[in-house]
Design a protein around this motif. Sequence first.
Motif, PDB file in Angstrom:
ATOM      1  N   THR A  31      -6.448   1.747   2.324  1.00 41.62           N
ATOM      2  CA  THR A  31      -5.647   3.116   3.422  1.00 41.62           C
ATOM      3  C   THR A  31      -4.590   4.096   3.051  1.00 41.62           C
ATOM      4  O   THR A  31      -4.869   4.523   2.782  1.00 41.62           O
ATOM      5  CB  THR A  31      -5.124   2.391   4.741  1.00 41.62           C
ATOM      6  N   VAL A  32      -3.991   3.162   2.179  1.00 35.74           N
ATOM      7  CA  VAL A  32      -2.545   3.213   1.903  1.00 35.74           C
ATOM      8  C   VAL A  32      -3.100   4.378   0.129  1.00 35.74           C
ATOM      9  O   VAL A  32      -2.389   5.533   0.728  1.00 35.74           O
ATOM     10  CB  VAL A  32      -2.007   2.270   1.121  1.00 35.74           C
ATOM     11  N   ARG A  33      -3.598   3.739  -0.416  1.00 33.93           N
ATOM     12  CA  ARG A  33      -4.817   4.594  -1.254  1.00 33.93           C
ATOM     13  C   ARG A  33      -5.371   6.265  -1.209  1.00 33.93           C
ATOM     14  O   ARG A  33      -5.241   6.942  -1.210  1.00 33.93           O
ATOM     15  CB  ARG A  33      -5.664   4.343  -2.357  1.00 33.93           C
ATOM     16  N   SER A  34      -6.110   5.732   0.443  1.00 33.53           N
ATOM     17  CA  SER A  34      -6.788   6.826   1.041  1.00 33.53           C
ATOM     18  C   SER A  34      -5.322   8.389   0.946  1.00 33.53           C
ATOM     19  O   SER A  34      -5.865   9.359   1.437  1.00 33.53           O
ATOM     20  CB  SER A  34      -7.171   6.379   2.009  1.00 33.53           C
ATOM     21  N   LEU A  35      -4.343   7.385   1.905  1.00 28.00           N
ATOM     22  CA  LEU A  35      -3.859   8.810   2.577  1.00 28.00           C
ATOM     23  C   LEU A  35      -3.184   9.378   1.720  1.00 28.00           C
ATOM     24  O   LEU A  35      -2.725  10.480   2.142  1.00 28.00           O
ATOM     25  CB  LEU A  35      -2.698   8.309   3.480  1.00 28.00           C
ATOM     26  N   SER A  36      -2.043   8.391   0.423  1.00 30.84           N
ATOM     27  CA  SER A  36      -1.524   8.951  -0.374  1.00 30.84           C
ATOM     28  C   SER A  36      -2.598   9.966  -1.800  1.00 30.84           C
ATOM     29  O   SER A  36      -1.600  10.213  -2.562  1.00 30.84           O
ATOM     30  CB  SER A  36      -1.245   7.747  -1.700  1.00 30.84           C
TER      31      SER A  36
END
Length: 178
Positions: A31-36
Amino acid sequence: MSEKPGRYQRSTSGLIGAMVVTLLAVGLFWTVRSLSRTEVEVEREPVDFAASAEAARGAGFDVVAPATLPEGWMATAIDLTQTDPPEWGMGVLTAEGKFVGLRQEDRPVDDLVEANVDEDAVEGEPLSLDSAVGDTWQTWIDEGGDTGYSIEYADQTVLVYGSAPPEDLQQFITLLER
């Protein structure tokens, strides 16, 4: 002392708990990688296909290539394999970003069509075009929307193919020079 070495207790609920924690950690990371992450757009650099074609001709190989490309079209790849006989190819993007490919090899047309159009490509009606390479081109079509046109030229097979509309492929054929 008669104590046994220390051992931890294993249980099904402990295993399930560890798996849940691991999946939560992976999900959080994803999730963090997708958002950033931002979409990276890679722009192709044009290649000087005319100079490559002239160099091949200077080396004694009778390559076919367009002298120029239509406005907005860009050559993105050149392939010259110095085998005996040599093999020539180029990749082009149309103004709409559709692919047009050219292969010139001493291989049977079926092999080139299978490798570049589709292994299940269907032979269509011959196409008559005014071209320096020849006037009657064989049509090849696959279910995925790719089209190819082939002709025998100087003991070799020339194949023009790609995802570009047939009209663009046919325009490319009319630009070919020897």
